[in-house]
Structures are given as structure tokens and as C-alpha cells.
Design a protein around this motif. Sequence first.
Motif, PDB file in Angstrom:
ATOM      1  N   VAL A 104      10.432 -28.262  24.358  1.00  0.00           N
ATOM      2  CA  VAL A 104      10.312 -27.557  25.632  1.00  0.00           C
ATOM      3  C   VAL A 104      11.472 -26.590  25.858  1.00  0.00           C
ATOM      4  CG1 VAL A 104      10.318 -27.857  28.136  1.00  0.00           C
ATOM      5  CG2 VAL A 104       8.921 -29.349  26.722  1.00  0.00           C
ATOM      6  N   GLU A 105      12.694 -27.077  25.740  1.00  0.00           N
ATOM      7  CA  GLU A 105      13.845 -26.213  25.968  1.00  0.00           C
ATOM      8  C   GLU A 105      13.962 -25.152  24.881  1.00  0.00           C
ATOM      9  OE1 GLU A 105      15.498 -26.027  28.579  1.00  0.00           O
ATOM     10  OE2 GLU A 105      15.131 -27.922  29.616  1.00  0.00           O
ATOM     11  N   GLN A 106      13.622 -25.514  23.664  1.00  0.00           N
ATOM     12  CA  GLN A 106      13.667 -24.551  22.558  1.00  0.00           C
ATOM     13  C   GLN A 106      12.728 -23.381  22.817  1.00  0.00           C
ATOM     14  OE1 GLN A 106      11.046 -25.475  19.552  1.00  0.00           O
ATOM     15  NE2 GLN A 106      11.206 -23.325  18.980  1.00  0.00           N
ATOM     16  N   LEU A 107      11.481 -23.674  23.216  1.00  0.00           N
ATOM     17  CA  LEU A 107      10.530 -22.603  23.525  1.00  0.00           C
ATOM     18  C   LEU A 107      11.002 -21.787  24.730  1.00  0.00           C
ATOM     19  CD1 LEU A 107       6.935 -24.125  23.198  1.00  0.00           C
ATOM     20  CD2 LEU A 107       7.938 -22.323  21.796  1.00  0.00           C
ATOM     21  N   ALA A 108      11.428 -22.484  25.767  1.00  0.00           N
ATOM     22  CA  ALA A 108      11.843 -21.803  26.992  1.00  0.00           C
ATOM     23  C   ALA A 108      13.016 -20.867  26.745  1.00  0.00           C
ATOM     24  CB  ALA A 108      12.195 -22.837  28.064  1.00  0.00           C
ATOM     25  N   ASN A 109      13.984 -21.314  25.970  1.00  0.00           N
ATOM     26  CA  ASN A 109      15.188 -20.513  25.738  1.00  0.00           C
ATOM     27  C   ASN A 109      14.976 -19.407  24.713  1.00  0.00           C
ATOM     28  OD1 ASN A 109      16.645 -22.082  27.574  1.00  0.00           O
ATOM     29  ND2 ASN A 109      17.288 -23.529  25.994  1.00  0.00           N
ATOM     30  N   ASP A 110      14.165 -19.676  23.688  1.00  0.00           N
ATOM     31  CA  ASP A 110      13.990 -18.711  22.601  1.00  0.00           C
ATOM     32  C   ASP A 110      12.962 -17.627  22.906  1.00  0.00           C
ATOM     33  OD1 ASP A 110      15.836 -20.200  21.242  1.00  0.00           O
ATOM     34  OD2 ASP A 110      14.444 -21.034  19.767  1.00  0.00           O
ATOM     35  N   TYR A 111      11.984 -17.926  23.774  1.00  0.00           N
ATOM     36  CA  TYR A 111      10.863 -17.013  23.941  1.00  0.00           C
ATOM     37  C   TYR A 111      10.677 -16.488  25.363  1.00  0.00           C
ATOM     38  CZ  TYR A 111       9.565 -18.427  19.262  1.00  0.00           C
ATOM     39  OH  TYR A 111       9.577 -18.651  17.913  1.00  0.00           O
ATOM     40  N   PHE A 112      11.196 -17.188  26.364  1.00  0.00           N
ATOM     41  CA  PHE A 112      10.931 -16.791  27.745  1.00  0.00           C
ATOM     42  C   PHE A 112      12.198 -16.269  28.417  1.00  0.00           C
ATOM     43  CE2 PHE A 112       7.609 -20.431  27.702  1.00  0.00           C
ATOM     44  CZ  PHE A 112       6.745 -19.630  26.962  1.00  0.00           C
ATOM     45  N   GLN A 113      12.128 -15.049  28.913  1.00  0.00           N
ATOM     46  CA  GLN A 113      13.255 -14.460  29.635  1.00  0.00           C
ATOM     47  C   GLN A 113      13.156 -14.707  31.133  1.00  0.00           C
ATOM     48  OE1 GLN A 113      13.742 -10.326  28.646  1.00  0.00           O
ATOM     49  NE2 GLN A 113      13.391 -10.659  26.458  1.00  0.00           N
ATOM     50  N   HIS A 114      11.958 -15.060  31.595  1.00  0.00           N
ATOM     51  CA  HIS A 114      11.741 -15.226  33.030  1.00  0.00           C
ATOM     52  C   HIS A 114      11.084 -16.575  33.304  1.00  0.00           C
ATOM     53  CE1 HIS A 114      11.303 -10.893  31.946  1.00  0.00           C
ATOM     54  NE2 HIS A 114      12.176 -10.752  32.923  1.00  0.00           N
ATOM     55  N   ASP A 115      11.241 -17.060  34.537  1.00  0.00           N
ATOM     56  CA  ASP A 115      10.571 -18.290  34.923  1.00  0.00           C
ATOM     57  C   ASP A 115       9.058 -18.144  34.878  1.00  0.00           C
ATOM     58  OD1 ASP A 115      12.818 -19.809  35.228  1.00  0.00           O
ATOM     59  OD2 ASP A 115      12.979 -19.515  37.389  1.00  0.00           O
TER      60      ASP A 115
END
Length: 222
Positions: A104-115
Motif C-alpha cells: 500500500v505505502e509503496q504504491l502510494a509513494n511511488d505512483y501517486f502524487q495526490h490524495d
Amino acid sequence: MLLASKPLKTIFVLDFGSHRFHDLGIRAMIYTTRPRHPHKMKPMYTVEEQNLDTQLAAIQHRLPQNESVLVHLGRNSTTFVPLPQPQSKEIEFGILSHDIHIGVEQLANDYFQHDIPGEPELDHAINCIEDELMRNLVLTSGGRKLISADKLHAALFDVDKGMAEFSREQVEQLFTRYAWLSMGRATTTDNLQTSKQAYAALLILREIMHHLDYRQVLIVAD
């Protein structure tokens, strides 16, 4: 065993024409603006690293007795646990499980710039999840039911207590609402959990159900 007899080739197709975000028929109606009423949406907490042994011990007595697979979200990986656990003299301690390198954190940090990630961000994340799942087709369902006791999934599907079952179609319907949100097409009635982690948790579940052929998921709340 979770071994599939042959690689899964058929992907569940919706009325949109494809399950990929960038192929949705609604692509032509993309708006570049963010939702006009963000205050109407619920906030989402970040993922907590839940201890798998503790989680399994707490819920195992509530689970179906037939063969199933528990999916457990981690920060940097996702764990699949066959249930009931195989009995073997070679397994003297611990839990028999299989990890994939999507978290979850890996995807959120690596791919998503916004909430609320935009279309290109979601596309890249989906491709990443698909590539990892295609390397782990040994985890294909074989007719087993998928189970999640993770807080993120319970929050996404609004399961406050007990348990509730959702079909693959219902998971896709929820994803479609998030897709509209990413396109700036949310309405004041779309009271969705919003954070990068929420999107990551939903994408992981959605892609697992499509590519590993799970037809239902049982969400178990605390």
C-alpha cells in the motif's frame, strides 16, 4: 495447494469494454478539475502494519470452513495465506504464506502524487500491479474465496463490524466511483474515503480479483 493448472488468460470484461482505467469508455468525458466539494468526503488514515499472526488468530474462528485465501496488506508487500493452513511436520512454526512485492505505502509513494490520483498515476500503478500478479499466477484462486481482514478494505467497503461479502462486479462498481473521482466527475453524494492509501488498497484488491480469478471477497471487520 494454490497451484493453478494453467495460466489464467481470460480477464473479466465489463460493459465499459475493458477493466483497464485508460481504456474506460468514459475516458472522453475527463475533466481536468478536482472535485468541487472535497469537504463532503471522508478522510482516510494511512495503513497500519498489522501483525499477520495476531490478525489470523483473532478472526480464524469466524471464517468459512471451506478452503479460502486470506489477503493481507502490508506497507511494501501483500501476503496470501491459504486457509485452513496445511498440516505438515515440516512446518513447525509460523504461518505458511506467499508474498508479492506490491504494498500500500509503496504504491502510494511511488505512483501517486495526490490524495486523489489522476488518470496517468492510476494507469502506472495498475501496470505495476498487473506485472507482479502475472509473475505469481501460482496464486490463482482455483475456485477459492478471497478474504480480507484489513482495516483499509473494511473502511473502503463501509464494513463497521461483522463481515460482508462482495462480488467482483461490486468491487468494480466501487472502483468506477473512484475513477470518476479521479476524473473530477464526483458529485456531492460521492462520500468516498480519500487518500493515496485508499486508492492503493482498492487497486490491489481489484487487480487480484481480475487477474487471479477471484469472484467474491469476504471483508471481515474488527
